[in-house]
Design a protein around this motif. Structure first.
Motif, mmCIF file in Angstrom:
data_model
loop_
_atom_site.group_PDB
_atom_site.id
_atom_site.type_symbol
_atom_site.label_atom_id
_atom_site.label_comp_id
_atom_site.label_asym_id
_atom_site.label_seq_id
_atom_site.Cartn_x
_atom_site.Cartn_y
_atom_site.Cartn_z
ATOM 1 N N ASP A 53 0.816 -1.214 0.000
ATOM 2 C CA ASP A 53 0.000 0.000 0.000
ATOM 3 C C ASP A 53 0.850 1.265 0.000
ATOM 4 O OD1 ASP A 53 -2.299 -1.504 -0.104
ATOM 5 O OD2 ASP A 53 -2.828 -1.225 2.014
ATOM 6 N N ARG A 54 1.974 1.237 0.717
ATOM 7 C CA ARG A 54 2.841 2.421 0.752
ATOM 8 C C ARG A 54 3.486 2.645 -0.613
ATOM 9 N NH1 ARG A 54 3.266 6.146 4.865
ATOM 10 N NH2 ARG A 54 4.950 7.569 4.429
ATOM 11 N N VAL A 55 3.899 1.571 -1.276
ATOM 12 C CA VAL A 55 4.468 1.711 -2.624
ATOM 13 C C VAL A 55 3.408 2.284 -3.562
ATOM 14 C CG1 VAL A 55 5.345 0.456 -4.636
ATOM 15 C CG2 VAL A 55 6.243 -0.065 -2.374
ATOM 16 N N LEU A 113 13.418 0.854 5.068
ATOM 17 C CA LEU A 113 14.347 -0.283 5.046
ATOM 18 C C LEU A 113 14.557 -0.807 3.628
ATOM 19 C CD1 LEU A 113 13.116 -2.370 8.118
ATOM 20 C CD2 LEU A 113 15.303 -1.176 7.907
ATOM 21 N N ALA A 114 13.457 -0.982 2.904
ATOM 22 C CA ALA A 114 13.526 -1.576 1.568
ATOM 23 C C ALA A 114 14.234 -0.667 0.565
ATOM 24 C CB ALA A 114 12.117 -1.892 1.070
ATOM 25 N N TYR A 115 14.055 0.640 0.702
ATOM 26 C CA TYR A 115 14.576 1.564 -0.297
ATOM 27 C C TYR A 115 15.937 2.160 0.069
ATOM 28 C CZ TYR A 115 10.501 1.302 -3.240
ATOM 29 O OH TYR A 115 9.544 0.853 -4.095
ATOM 30 N N CYS A 116 16.604 1.604 1.060
ATOM 31 C CA CYS A 116 17.935 2.112 1.408
ATOM 32 C C CYS A 116 19.036 1.320 0.710
ATOM 33 C CB CYS A 116 18.137 2.101 2.921
ATOM 34 S SG CYS A 116 18.321 0.451 3.612
ATOM 35 N N LEU A 121 17.256 4.248 -5.398
ATOM 36 C CA LEU A 121 16.044 3.925 -4.636
ATOM 37 C C LEU A 121 15.853 4.909 -3.485
ATOM 38 C CD1 LEU A 121 16.225 0.015 -4.382
ATOM 39 C CD2 LEU A 121 14.573 1.371 -5.690
ATOM 40 N N ARG A 122 16.926 5.205 -2.800
ATOM 41 C CA ARG A 122 16.875 6.126 -1.659
ATOM 42 C C ARG A 122 16.409 7.513 -2.126
ATOM 43 N NH1 ARG A 122 20.913 4.277 1.005
ATOM 44 N NH2 ARG A 122 22.500 5.108 -0.381
ATOM 45 N N ARG A 123 16.969 7.981 -3.229
ATOM 46 C CA ARG A 123 16.608 9.291 -3.768
ATOM 47 C C ARG A 123 15.120 9.334 -4.141
ATOM 48 N NH1 ARG A 123 20.413 9.753 -7.881
ATOM 49 N NH2 ARG A 123 22.152 9.771 -6.462
ATOM 50 N N TRP A 124 14.647 8.267 -4.821
ATOM 51 C CA TRP A 124 13.243 8.205 -5.220
ATOM 52 C C TRP A 124 12.340 8.229 -3.986
ATOM 53 C CZ3 TRP A 124 9.146 4.947 -4.236
ATOM 54 C CH2 TRP A 124 8.002 5.164 -5.009
#
Length: 163
Positions: A53-55, A113-116, A121-124
């Motif tokens: 849901d967050r994605v 956690l997932a996007y680090c 990914l972190r920037r997005w």
């Protein structure tokens, strides 16, 4: 696990039940800076659903930011509709906002956690979260802005601009 780490359990899901005042103290505002990670146990299914849901929410933030000028009425109304559809927190004045705020809080940390894993990914992730924060801040009533800043230990004085 203890301290400020997420905890997971494979057993039955236990709902956190708090009295009204405690629930409000957990998430006093629809806007959050996500300073403290969640500490409750959640099931793997809830973990997955919150992440998905967050994605979806952040993808909507991204797509609407491309399709509309950020801050305009069409952008605001479409983003509010998406947030409401995904059952996340967005308005300060709604009655029982505990569950949407809880979902918002936990899902933010799951994606953090997932996007680090990579710089892209972190920037997005950071860009979409900033746009979401900006949207939520702009729809916050003026009196709630002061409350939020005070509760966040940000001390600013309101100034009037004369043109």
């Amino acid at each position: 696990m203890s301290g400020n780490k997420m905890q997971f359990s494979g057993g039955k899901r236990r709902k956190l039940r708090l009295a009204g005042d405690q629930r409000n103290a957990s998430y006093p505002h629809s806007l959050q800076f996500y300073l403290q990670p969640p500490s409750e146990n959640i099931s793997l299914i809830e973990f997955e659903n919150l992440a998905i849901d967050r994605v979806k929410l952040l993808k909507s933030v991204e797509n609407l930011g491309v399709s509309y000028v950020k801050g305009t009425e069409p952008y605001q109304s479409k983003l509010e509709s998406e947030i409401r559809k995904l059952k996340f927190s967005y308005r300060e004045s709604l009655e029982d906002e505990y569950e949407p705020r809880r979902r918002d809080h936990i899902s933010h940390f799951i994606l953090r956690l997932a996007y680090c894993q990579s710089e892209d990914l972190r920037r997005w992730f950071i860009q979409q979260e900033m746009d979401l924060l900006r949207f939520r801040f702009t729809i916050l009533p003026k009196d709630k802005i002061q409350d939020f800043l005070k509760d966040s230990h940000l001390h600013f004085e309101a100034v009037s601009i004369f043109l």
